[in-house]
Structures are given as C-alpha cells and as structure tokens.
Design an enzyme around this catalytic site. Structure first.
Site, PDB file in Angstrom:
ATOM      1  N   ARG A 108      -2.289   7.659 -13.317  1.00  0.00           N
ATOM      2  CA  ARG A 108      -1.891   7.040 -12.057  1.00  0.00           C
ATOM      3  C   ARG A 108      -1.004   5.842 -12.348  1.00  0.00           C
ATOM      4  O   ARG A 108      -1.446   4.692 -12.327  1.00  0.00           O
ATOM      5  CB  ARG A 108      -3.122   6.602 -11.254  1.00  0.00           C
ATOM      6  N   ASP A 154      -2.350  -1.571  -4.819  1.00  0.00           N
ATOM      7  CA  ASP A 154      -2.489  -0.652  -5.937  1.00  0.00           C
ATOM      8  C   ASP A 154      -2.053  -1.331  -7.219  1.00  0.00           C
ATOM      9  O   ASP A 154      -2.584  -1.058  -8.286  1.00  0.00           O
ATOM     10  CB  ASP A 154      -1.677   0.616  -5.680  1.00  0.00           C
ATOM     11  N   ASN A 190       1.746  -1.323  -2.497  1.00  0.00           N
ATOM     12  CA  ASN A 190       0.670  -0.849  -1.634  1.00  0.00           C
ATOM     13  C   ASN A 190       1.171   0.344  -0.828  1.00  0.00           C
ATOM     14  O   ASN A 190       2.335   0.755  -0.930  1.00  0.00           O
ATOM     15  CB  ASN A 190       0.189  -1.973  -0.716  1.00  0.00           C
ATOM     16  N   LYS A 191       0.292   0.887  -0.007  1.00  0.00           N
ATOM     17  CA  LYS A 191       0.615   2.063   0.804  1.00  0.00           C
ATOM     18  C   LYS A 191       1.842   1.805   1.669  1.00  0.00           C
ATOM     19  O   LYS A 191       2.045   0.715   2.211  1.00  0.00           O
ATOM     20  CB  LYS A 191      -0.598   2.396   1.688  1.00  0.00           C
TER      21      LYS A 191
END
Length: 413
Positions: free
Chosen positions: A179, A310, A320-321
């Site tokens: 990831r 993240d 982030n998203k």
C-alpha cells in the site's frame, strides 16, 4: 464427525485465549479460543460462533464485528475426529464476562499459541483466519491505521514460522510495497526490521511490541483530537471517509456533544458507515454528498473539519481520500480550522505520492477517458495542524518526524 466452532476474538492485535475449566467434558486445562459445538447446519456456523461468544465471554452481536470465516479444518487426536470452523471477530473492547466453562482468559499475541498446551489444531485454525499480505493489499474499507496493524500482524506471524531472516525480510518487503499510499504500513514495517537482529525470533518480539505501541499511538492521537475539540468548544464537526482514529475521536467523551456532518465519500462510500455508527450511539449526524460538503462548511454548518490521513508528506501536506482538498480549501476560505488526525507513524520520510484508481467511470461506447482517483494531496497551507499522539504538529514538527522515518528504511540497503 462432529463440527465445532473456534472463535478468535481480536482487539488491538491481540486475541483472547481461554483455558478450559473442569466443567467441560474434553481437554480440561488446555488453552483454546471461544469454542463449542455446531448445533445446526455447519454451513451456518456463524450463528453458533456468535452464540458461544455471548454464552462464554458475554460478547453480544453489537460488541463484535465478523472479520473472516476460515475454511473448515479437519482435526484428529488419538482416534477422535472433528471439523473445526474457525472465525475471527474484532471486539470493541477487552471487557469480557466469562462463564463456568472457562477457568481463565488472557489477551495475548496469537503466537503464544505455539508455546502453550492447547486444544489440537489451534494454531492451524488461527492461520486460516489470520491476516495475510493480500489482506493489506486488498482492503478497501478501513483506514491506514487499521491496515498497518494488520501488516504488523502478518509480519509477526511470518517471523514466528520462519527459519531465516531472509524469509521474514521477503514478507516485510511485500508488506511495505503493498500500500504505497499508506505511510504507516511502510514506517511500522521498517521500524520492526530496523530495530531487530538477524534472528526471526527477534523480529517476532519486535513486531509484537510494535503492534502494542501502534494501538496505543492511534488511541492517543484520537484522545488528543477529542481533547482539542472539547477545549475549543467545537460544537459542529465535519469529516469524510472512514478514519478509525477520527472516528475514535468523535466517539470520545470530549467530542460526544458535537453534531457531525459526514460526506458519503465516493468512491467506496465509507462515510455512510461512519454516519450509521455515530447515529447508533445517539449522535446528531447529517449525511451529505461529497460535492455539497465544501459549500455546507462555508455556509457555517461546521465549526471545524477533522480529516484522516493515509500519509503526511515531509513538506506538511496530507494524503487523504479524494474530496478532502475541496473541503479543506473551502474551510480555509471561511476561516474554519482543518485538522488532520493520525499517529506520527503516518508521516512519510519524503514527499512521494502514489495514487490509487477506483476503476472506470464510464462503460459506454464513446471514446471517453476517465479519472477516478481514490486519494489526493491537501497542501500544508489550509491545514491548522496535524494532531498526533504527541500533540499538534506544525510544518517544522512534521519535517523532524519525517527525518526520523527516512532513516528507518536503511535496514534494506
């Protein structure tokens, strides 16, 4: 052949082991998971698993989420044969209320199974529900705090079974690269490898300590954010996506009176689950669209914005998203503070950003290209700070942590 369920109840990287009492008919005094016979159709063994959780340790359905049901495992011992149906549940807390079938319970790292006198096949049953590299790579539901804990569990379990550091290092590299947007995965795996010696047993011990440290760090960051909300009197909060650390902050006592505005967070829609969970706790929650959230924040519907992360870049920007950037810019223009909430381990040692794509948006016949990113970068300028377990970091604080994390990667040079 009888069928039984064996339930591994997990909290913060540890699982609950139970020592069977003299009140049970078999394997008295041995350690096991929460277990019992399947009374109905083995294809519906989850019902029996939940019944045993309620009867043996007082954990009701609302208190534990099913993570995985493993493939049934045939077990034989001294002429006895049965089929084990393993399950893994995540518990909301470590509070249990045991019945007479259990003489003692302990929250331990699952690797303790290998050193105790247990019921037959317990380690094999655990391995059928344990996280794997694929768990880390493929999870599309949880935030990076949760995913990084799973990565450390995979590394711990691999080290327990490995016969060389090279074998463990191979797993560590796969986890580190699984990831690339999630700095906590890379930093936490790097720290374990950098701070252990050449023996797999050293890696196992360091991974176990890292799991406990990580769980405490995520909780402490959430507590710091909740304290900030309480001290500043923010009575209306906005957020998006699903950050476990932000959710814990919102659920804490200091933030419990604040109304929460949650964006649905496409693609994936993780915000819907966050809104539902807060609503079940009796919170004043409003669900909105990603497109509407910036305008609602500018209109005064939020006194502060809490974002997950993240990753935090060395320059102070936050990954982030998607949807985080427009709401951060809108909030900054309206004078609404924006805080990212995360453990220090989410700070990258560099400014590298690797995006992920959620797939095609269009399946028609026209020649139309699409862009459907999952993550984006919020620059440091609109942010009021990054709330961590050691307090609120400004740009200089982030830079110092980034230098520490950059040095951890040297184990693989």
């Amino acid at each position: 052949m009888p069928h039984v369920v064996t339930v591994f109840l997990r909290h913060g990287g540890r699982v609950l082991l139970a020592r069977r009492s003299e009140a049970v008919g078999t394997y008295q005094g041995r350690w096991a998971g929460v277990s019992g016979y399947v009374e109905g159709d083995p294809a519906d063994a989850e019902r029996d698993a939940r019944r045993e959780l309620a009867e043996e340790v007082g954990v009701r359905e609302a208190d534990a989420d099913l993570v995985r049901a493993g493939a049934p495992l045939p077990v034989s011992d001294g002429g006895r044969e049965w089929t084990v149906h393993p399950f893994l549940f995540d518990a909301g807390s470590r509070d249990v209320d045991t019945n007479e079938e259990l003489a003692a319970v302990e929250w331990v790292h699952p690797t303790a199974i290998r050193k105790r006198e247990t019921v037959p096949g317990l380690w094999a049953a655990y391995r059928r529900v344990a996280p794997a590299v694929e768990t880390v790579a493929g999870d599309e539901t949880h935030g990076s705090a949760w995913v990084s804990l799973r990565a450390l569990e995979v590394l711990r379990d691999a080290a327990a079974e490995a016969d060389s550091r090279d074998a463990v290092a191979s797993v560590a590299r796969r986890l580190r690269d699984a990831r690339p947007t999630m700095a906590a995965v890379e930093n936490r795996v790097n720290r374990v490898m950098a701070e252990s010696d050449s023996e797999p047993e050293s890696v196992r011990r360091r991974a176990e300590a890292a799991i406990d440290d990580a769980a405490e760090a995520d909780d402490a960051a959430a507590a710091c954010a909740a304290e900030l909300v309480g001290e500043r009197g923010y009575d209306r909060l906005a957020t998006l996506s699903r950050s476990g650390t932000v959710l814990a902050a919102l659920e804490a006592t200091e933030a419990a009176d604040a109304a929460v505005l949650v964006a649905e967070s496409r693609p994936g829609g993780e915000g819907v689950g966050v809104a539902e969970r807060l609503a079940r706790d009796g919170r004043d929650v409003t669900l909105t669209t990603d497109a509407a959230l910036p305008g609602l924040v500018m209109a005064g519907e939020a006194a502060a914005v809490l974002l997950g992360a993240d990753s935090v870049l060395a320059s102070g920007g936050v990954v982030n998203k998607v949807g985080s950037l427009p709401v951060a810019l809108a909030a900054a223009r309206a004078g609404v503070p924006v805080f990212a909430v995360c453990a220090r381990d989410k700070v990258r040692g560099d400014d590298r950003f690797v995006g992920e794509n959620a797939g095609e948006l269009y399946d028609g016949e026209a020649a139309i290209g699409t862009e459907n990113p999952i993550f984006e970068v919020v620059p440091a300028d609109p942010l009021s700070g990054v709330v961590t377990e050691s307090g609120v970091l400004d740009a200089d604080g982030v830079e110092a942590v980034a230098a520490e994390h950059a040095a951890l990667a040297s184990w693989d040079e």
